[in-house]
Design an enzyme around this catalytic site. Structure first.
Site, PDB file in Angstrom:
ATOM      1  N   GLU A   1       0.825  -1.218   0.000  1.00  0.00           N
ATOM      2  CA  GLU A   1       0.000   0.000   0.000  1.00  0.00           C
ATOM      3  C   GLU A   1       0.857   1.266   0.000  1.00  0.00           C
ATOM      4  OE1 GLU A   1      -2.913  -0.508  -0.677  1.00  0.00           O
ATOM      5  OE2 GLU A   1      -3.697  -2.290   0.329  1.00  0.00           O
TER       6      GLU A   1
ATOM      7  N   HIS B   1      -2.945   2.205   8.390  1.00  0.00           N
ATOM      8  CA  HIS B   1      -4.021   1.406   7.790  1.00  0.00           C
ATOM      9  C   HIS B   1      -4.169   0.119   8.579  1.00  0.00           C
ATOM     10  CE1 HIS B   1      -6.382  -0.974   5.058  1.00  0.00           C
ATOM     11  NE2 HIS B   1      -5.388  -1.812   4.826  1.00  0.00           N
TER      12      HIS B   1
ATOM     13  N   HIS C   1      -7.435  -3.201   9.776  1.00  0.00           N
ATOM     14  CA  HIS C   1      -8.696  -3.872   9.460  1.00  0.00           C
ATOM     15  C   HIS C   1      -9.550  -4.055  10.728  1.00  0.00           C
ATOM     16  CE1 HIS C   1      -6.146  -6.069   6.123  1.00  0.00           C
ATOM     17  NE2 HIS C   1      -6.324  -4.784   5.841  1.00  0.00           N
TER      18      HIS C   1
ATOM     19  N   GLU D   1     -17.962  11.552  22.653  1.00  0.00           N
ATOM     20  CA  GLU D   1     -16.680  12.189  22.335  1.00  0.00           C
ATOM     21  C   GLU D   1     -16.272  12.093  20.867  1.00  0.00           C
ATOM     22  OE1 GLU D   1     -13.651  11.637  25.203  1.00  0.00           O
ATOM     23  OE2 GLU D   1     -15.007  12.285  26.783  1.00  0.00           O
TER      24      GLU D   1
ATOM     25  N   HIS E   1     -13.021  -3.558   3.636  1.00  0.00           N
ATOM     26  CA  HIS E   1     -11.580  -3.814   3.758  1.00  0.00           C
ATOM     27  C   HIS E   1     -11.026  -3.303   5.095  1.00  0.00           C
ATOM     28  CE1 HIS E   1      -7.367  -3.939   1.768  1.00  0.00           C
ATOM     29  NE2 HIS E   1      -7.225  -3.660   3.046  1.00  0.00           N
TER      30      HIS E   1
END
Ligand code: 13P
Ligand code: ZN
Length: 288
Positions: A116, A139, A141, A169, A210
């Site tokens: 990525e 990143h 999952h 919050e 994803h």
């Protein structure tokens, strides 16, 4: 020269990756993190003229020339980074108009940076235009956010409003909201460009079915953004199928704005206080 494994930026990244794994956000090799570092922070730890390998990036990014990134390797497991950081992490400097990465440390098994990489580099560029202090792109999952993309409409305003109303919050933590990309093939320049465009208006970008991308000034802030959105998604999944007896109204979210000096993304809250969410039982479908 000091031992780079003792450098605060390496130690902090390892701590963060281990934590992300413990939260269940990074099964197998899931997830990737990059941290932009200043040359001055590196001089004590590395000979910056000693390039171990060069790795093609597959894209042009002249604005990143000369920039340093500590980044996770492709196929590496976050749970293992603490045991083999010089194998699972790498430190690169971009060169040749961003088309090449000079490896200065790490990836000792001949590995490379995350698949990525385009999404990371393009997101760094996009966020720095908004906030020059941006240093981290993350990143992972997380299960509840991921699950939510199957049962909630993917409209960004609706998705954001649902999350804001799950925990008081949330609006304080991510007043810019959450942008959403529809499903795309991952690891491509195309998804990198699409993610970066979404990063222009929010620090959180959900990849439908994803995971999520976040950006911030440091690892804690970026981790906290995901943690807060993920908690909200967890609450949503716990209650979405139940009759709703009480909820946070737009008027209450306006009160948060005034009390804490935050401003919700323009157009995301109803300007007429209290007019969106009735306080009585409503089906989930009427919430957005
Ligand atoms: P990498 O192992 O290449 O970082 O890929 C993991 C991932 O989450 C892809 O989206
Ligand atoms: Zn992923």
């Amino acid at each position: 020269m000091q031992e780079i494994l003792n450098a605060p930026f390496v130690a902090e990244l390892i701590r963060t990756l281990t934590n992300m794994y413990r939260h269940g956000w990074d099964e197998r090799n899931g997830g990737n993190v990059s941290v932009r570092l200043d040359e001055d922070a590196l001089r004590d730890y590395l000979d910056l003229r000693a390039v171990r390998r060069t790795i093609p990036t597959g894209f042009d990014a002249p604005d990143l020339d000369g920039e340093y990134f500590l980044i996770t390797g492709t196929g590496k497991y976050f749970k293992n980074a603490q045991y083999a950081p010089d194998r699972d992490l790498g430190l690169v400097r971009l060169a040749e108009g961003g088309r090449q990465a000079d490896l200065l440390w790490g990836f000792t098994d001949g590995g490379s940076f995350t698949s990525e990489f385009p999404a990371h580099m393009m997101s760094h560029l996009a966020r720095r235009r908004v906030d020059p202090e941006t240093r981290v792109v993350m990143h992972c999952h997380p299960g509840n956010l991921l699950a939510m993309t199957f049962v909630h409409e993917l409209d960004e305003r609706a998705f954001t409003r649902t999350l804001w109303r799950m925990c008081t919050e949330c609006l304080m933590v991510f007043p810019d909201g959450v942008n959403v990309l529809p499903w795309m093939v991952c690891g491509t320049t195309a998804i990198g460009e699409a993610t970066a465009r979404k990063m222009e208006t929010a620090r959180l970008v959900v990849w439908a079915h994803h995971g999520i991308y976040a950006s911030g000034r440091d690892l804690d802030e970026t981790f906290g953004l995901i943690e807060t959105a993920e908690k909200a998604a967890e609450v949503y999944l716990k209650i979405a199928h139940l009759p709703i007896c009480s909820s946070i109204t737009d008027s209450q979210l306006h009160e948060i704005e005034s009390r804490f000096g935050v401003k919700a993304r323009p157009g995301y809250l109803d300007p007429a206080p209290g007019s969106v969410l009735p306080e009585t039982v409503q089906p989930m479908s009427s919430w957005a």
